[in-house]
Structure formats: C-alpha cells, structure tokens
Design a protein around this motif. Structure first.
Motif, PDB file in Angstrom:
ATOM      1  N   UNK A 115      57.001  74.219 145.756  1.00 59.66           N
ATOM      2  CA  UNK A 115      58.211  73.591 146.316  1.00 59.66           C
ATOM      3  C   UNK A 115      59.118  74.615 146.987  1.00 59.66           C
ATOM      4  N   UNK A 116      59.121  75.838 146.484  1.00 64.27           N
ATOM      5  CA  UNK A 116      59.887  76.899 147.151  1.00 64.27           C
ATOM      6  C   UNK A 116      59.298  77.162 148.532  1.00 64.27           C
ATOM      7  N   UNK A 117      57.964  77.257 148.602  1.00 60.76           N
ATOM      8  CA  UNK A 117      57.319  77.489 149.897  1.00 60.76           C
ATOM      9  C   UNK A 117      57.528  76.312 150.843  1.00 60.76           C
ATOM     10  N   UNK A 118      57.518  75.099 150.290  1.00 53.07           N
ATOM     11  CA  UNK A 118      57.766  73.903 151.098  1.00 53.07           C
ATOM     12  C   UNK A 118      59.193  73.923 151.630  1.00 53.07           C
ATOM     13  N   UNK A 119      60.146  74.228 150.756  1.00 62.73           N
ATOM     14  CA  UNK A 119      61.549  74.337 151.166  1.00 62.73           C
ATOM     15  C   UNK A 119      61.682  75.368 152.283  1.00 62.73           C
ATOM     16  N   UNK A 120      61.024  76.513 152.096  1.00 65.40           N
ATOM     17  CA  UNK A 120      61.098  77.571 153.101  1.00 65.40           C
ATOM     18  C   UNK A 120      60.444  77.166 154.420  1.00 65.40           C
ATOM     19  N   UNK A 121      59.372  76.387 154.345  1.00 63.93           N
ATOM     20  CA  UNK A 121      58.719  75.903 155.567  1.00 63.93           C
ATOM     21  C   UNK A 121      59.669  75.015 156.357  1.00 63.93           C
ATOM     22  N   UNK A 122      60.360  74.112 155.659  1.00 63.80           N
ATOM     23  CA  UNK A 122      61.344  73.261 156.334  1.00 63.80           C
ATOM     24  C   UNK A 122      62.497  74.096 156.892  1.00 63.80           C
ATOM     25  N   UNK A 123      62.927  75.088 156.131  1.00 62.45           N
ATOM     26  CA  UNK A 123      64.021  75.948 156.598  1.00 62.45           C
ATOM     27  C   UNK A 123      63.606  76.731 157.845  1.00 62.45           C
ATOM     28  N   UNK A 124      62.380  77.236 157.855  1.00 58.39           N
ATOM     29  CA  UNK A 124      61.892  77.968 159.030  1.00 58.39           C
ATOM     30  C   UNK A 124      61.850  77.062 160.256  1.00 58.39           C
TER      31      UNK A 124
END
Length: 181
Positions: A115-124
């Motif tokens: 979920x951290x990586x998913x959050x970061x993907x959306x942020x990117x």
C-alpha cells in the motif's frame, strides 16, 4: 562519576531490552490470524470502493471537460484522492498489527509496503500530471497517457496477492473470513 554510572546502567538496560526483544521476535504476532485477515480485508474493501468511485468520477469529469485544464483538474483530484485512500488503508493495515502465524511479521510488512508503494505510485502520477502544461491539449493528453502508463507499471509492481501469502494459517484465515471473499 555519576554520569558514567548512569551511562553504564543505561547501556546494560538497553542491552537487556534488546536481547529480550530479539529472543521474543519469532516473526509471529499477537493477533489471531482470522482477526488479522478480517482487519486487512476491512481496510482493503473500502479502499477498492474508493478507488473505483474516484475512477468513475474522473471519467465523468473527463467526459465533461471542455479544456485540458479542466481535465487536468479532474485527473489531479483522482490521483490525489487515490493517494490519500491508499495511505488511509496502509495505516489501517499497520494498525491491524502482526498476525500470530508463520511468517506473520513478513506478511504484515508486505501488505503495508504494497500500500505504501501504491500510494507512492499515485503520488508520482499526480506529480507528473500536475507539472504538465495545458496550452497544447494534444501534447497534454499524450503526456497524461505516459503518466498513466507509468502508474500502471508501478501499481502492478506494488500488488500483493492474498492467495499467495506464505503462511498456511493466513491462507486459511483469508479463505474463512467472509469479508475476504
């Protein structure tokens, strides 16, 4: 002199606490597998619903957008909302603790990291779209397509499949909990 004794005592205390923590950490937590799986699914279900709702809303906004700037506003809203929803779900996964199961700590960490990586993907993606100029609509949409292509790659790389969890107890728990079906 008192300062040295205090430091020596503190170092002994730290060593004892560390040793106790290391001896106790067998990768298992203190939450029953079914309770943990239920908490995970309770966090992921509204997250998925929110992502679906945001996607529908963004699609409607894109269809109604008359300018690239309007489309950009809708897309940034979608990506920001998905980023926030992912962080909220990640927080709930972390709050669920560690299941008392083989590889429990590893599995809990994998879910939170996904979920951290998913959050970061959306942020990117949000950062990429936010930075795009809108004066040239054709160029804007081409760059949006690239940003969403990258988002898709990052999103897929972040995924954890609950059916491939490396713990027999947790596989059984995910199958048994109604919220996880």
């Amino acid at each position: 002199m008192v300062h040295r004794r205090f430091l020596a005592g503190l170092l002994v205390l730290v060593a004892l606490v560390t040793a106790c923590g290391e001896a106790k950490d067998d990768g298992r937590g203190d939450k029953e597998p079914e309770a943990w799986a239920g908490a995970v699914c309770a966090a992921l279900t509204p997250w998925r619903t929110r992502i679906t709702d945001l996607t529908s809303q963004a699609q409607q906004q894109m269809n109604a957008a008359r300018t690239a700037e309007q489309a950009k506003t809708g897309l940034v809203g979608l990506l920001g909302g998905a980023e926030s929803a992912s962080e909220e779900a990640r927080g709930k996964i972390v709050a669920a603790g560690v299941p008392d199961a083989s590889n429990g700590r590893q599995v809990a960490t994998e879910f939170a990291d996904a979920l951290r990586r998913t959050r970061d993907a959306y942020a990117n993606a949000k950062g990429s779209v936010t930075a795009l100029p809108t004066a040239d609509a054709k160029g804007f949409y081409a760059e949006v397509q690239k940003a969403f292509g990258q988002l898709d790659k990052e999103y897929k790389a972040a995924a954890v499949d609950p059916t491939k969890v490396d713990s027999a107890e947790l596989k059984k728990a995910f199958d048994a909990v109604p919220a996880c079906r």
